[in-house]
Design a protein around this motif. Sequence first.
Motif, PDB file in Angstrom:
ATOM      1  N   TYR A   1       0.837 -25.174   5.201  1.00 60.86           N
ATOM      2  CA  TYR A   1      -0.097 -25.959   5.682  1.00 60.86           C
ATOM      3  C   TYR A   1      -1.392 -25.567   4.721  1.00 60.86           C
ATOM      4  O   TYR A   1      -1.532 -24.827   4.911  1.00 60.86           O
TER       5      TYR A   1
ATOM      6  N   PHE B   1      -4.946 -33.045   8.242  1.00 62.02           N
ATOM      7  CA  PHE B   1      -3.326 -32.847   8.742  1.00 62.02           C
ATOM      8  C   PHE B   1      -1.761 -33.416   8.858  1.00 62.02           C
ATOM      9  O   PHE B   1      -0.594 -32.214   8.284  1.00 62.02           O
TER      10      PHE B   1
ATOM     11  N   ALA C   1       0.293 -31.992   5.601  1.00 59.94           N
ATOM     12  CA  ALA C   1       1.294 -31.098   5.103  1.00 59.94           C
ATOM     13  C   ALA C   1       2.800 -31.217   5.529  1.00 59.94           C
ATOM     14  O   ALA C   1       3.369 -31.248   4.645  1.00 59.94           O
TER      15      ALA C   1
ATOM     16  N   HIS D   1      -5.887 -25.794  16.196  1.00 62.99           N
ATOM     17  CA  HIS D   1      -5.095 -26.241  16.222  1.00 62.99           C
ATOM     18  C   HIS D   1      -4.051 -25.246  16.696  1.00 62.99           C
ATOM     19  O   HIS D   1      -4.766 -23.717  16.622  1.00 62.99           O
TER      20      HIS D   1
ATOM     21  N   TYR E   1       5.228 -22.793  11.285  1.00 66.13           N
ATOM     22  CA  TYR E   1       3.880 -23.636   9.914  1.00 66.13           C
ATOM     23  C   TYR E   1       3.150 -21.770   9.433  1.00 66.13           C
ATOM     24  O   TYR E   1       3.684 -20.699  10.096  1.00 66.13           O
TER      25      TYR E   1
ATOM     26  N   LEU F   1       0.416 -20.525   7.076  1.00 66.72           N
ATOM     27  CA  LEU F   1      -1.096 -21.435   5.893  1.00 66.72           C
ATOM     28  C   LEU F   1      -1.255 -21.175   4.162  1.00 66.72           C
ATOM     29  O   LEU F   1      -0.377 -19.261   4.070  1.00 66.72           O
TER      30      LEU F   1
END
Length: 268
Positions: free
Chosen positions: A94, A102, A105, A237, A244, A246
């Motif tokens: 992401y 969103f 991603a 989130h 995930y 980042l």
Amino acid sequence: MKSKSSSATSESSNLRRGDPRALHEQLSARLRTEFIAIYPPGQQLPTEETICQTYNLSRVTVRRAIQTLVDQGLLIRRQGKGTFIAAPRPHITYEIDRLGPFMDAFASSGEQVTAHLVDFYWGTGKQVPDCFAPAESVLLYERLYETGGSPHGFLQIAIPAHLGERISKSDTKCLGVYQILRERLNVEPFRASFNISSALPDHILAGRLGVSPTTPLLSLERISYDAKGAAIERTIHFLLPEVYKLSVNVQARSSPRKTESPRSKKKP
């Protein structure tokens, strides 16, 4: 898995009560090996009662062992249906340094993700985020993201009342919040701030994501603003950290060159 009671003694004898590891840890390791060898993704597992009888162990021990495998992503609990072998976890990056939906991603990571609208309602009082002050009401809705029936992301979205009153429930079912702002409201996000932390889910959120309330989640709060500095959305989130990652790209600010004063120049 053997489910006959006659196998209980032989199965339980392989779990050593004098072992440094607790019984539920030994059982989770045994079940992991057995489940991977026997059951394909999506297959429903025997009930906790059946496993208790097979291994001659208490319900508490079996439940802790199963929850360990749920937390590790091997199993998934579905409310009212049972426990199943989970599909392989997706890996999603992401990029939070760009003002994109969103859902972008998922596309950039090549993952097939399904979004479900969980709730849609109006909030007042303490439910109104501070960034929308002095507003007295706010549109709130929640979306669950999953891959192959395995949930991995839960979003809580808040929209200020003057924008929320122009948003339909059907919009929130099929569109991301940035798409709604741009395509439905003609509002362009200009900048966003992010706060990243770790959070433990309450029982409701844990049930949505199929994890234990003791499982740490990645919590990402985003507040988006328009060109005039007014907050136009706030999204929290809640993400599974094993799914995930980042991504942020930073660039050094260019500092203005210092001009040399005439006095500092050396004479030839």
